[in-house]
Design an enzyme around this catalytic site. Sequence first.
Site, PDB file in Angstrom:
ATOM      1  CG  ASP A 126     -20.519 -11.127  21.855  1.00  0.00           C
ATOM      2  OD1 ASP A 126     -19.938 -11.915  22.637  1.00  0.00           O
ATOM      3  OD2 ASP A 126     -21.654 -10.659  22.084  1.00  0.00           O
ATOM      4  CE  LYS A 149     -23.713 -12.935  20.678  1.00  0.00           C
ATOM      5  NZ  LYS A 149     -22.658 -13.566  21.513  1.00  0.00           N
ATOM      6  CD  GLU A 160     -24.226 -11.925  24.172  1.00  0.00           C
ATOM      7  OE1 GLU A 160     -23.231 -12.377  24.772  1.00  0.00           O
ATOM      8  OE2 GLU A 160     -25.118 -12.663  23.698  1.00  0.00           O
TER       9      GLU A 160
END
Length: 237
Positions: free
Chosen positions: A87, A100, A109
């Site tokens: 990611d 993030k 995520e």
Amino acid sequence: MEDLQTQMKEAVAKAAIEQIHDGMVLGLGSGSTAALMIKALGAKISSGHLKDIVGVTTSFQGEVLATELGIPLQGLSAVSQIDLAIDGADEVDSNFQLIKGGGACHVQEKLVASLAERFVVVVDSSKIVKTLNLTFKLPVEVLPSAWQLVKNKIHEIGGVSQLRMAQKKAGPIVTDQGNLVLDVTFAGGINDPQTLEKQINNIPGVLENGLFVNLADEVLVGEIVSGTPGVKSLQKI
């Protein structure tokens, strides 16, 4: 001609693909760099160079892209472990702590990253920072009925919050879970991510925040050296 940032992203996406082997269950991240990785993965699968791959996506956008490319997918609830998650990140500090959530996908995520045996972060060199939150705001996903309460509570611990508004519709961004996002700034940045992550998540009405603490195993950094795109691997000692 592609700009330098795109070249760095493509280089790091290709480097990440080299860590994938037949039979893996993969966490497929969100964002521009992760999308390049998913496209490269799709090409490897369609050419027969990778077999028996199963992907677990972290966003609806990633699910659509992976499906278009013919990558087999399973839902998060259908897997007990993810072999490798790849990611991107909006910011990475020297201790491998991340921010993030620029795409408002940080809840899924973080679930995927926490389930992964190995979590590899792919970024270009602009995302490496000394202190988190000086440039990129910290996303906090909140229940729609609680956003004002959470905003006030975050203010009490020194944060300034803004409700993230949509660009192509009237009103706020709505996450895949149907919630809202507060973007938070702390004066002087975030110097203790571990404490702050817990502190924010303990506020009633918060689903999850975008601090990823002690999750990344390796950071692949795309960079330009003497005009040529390359990749630097940063690993925990």
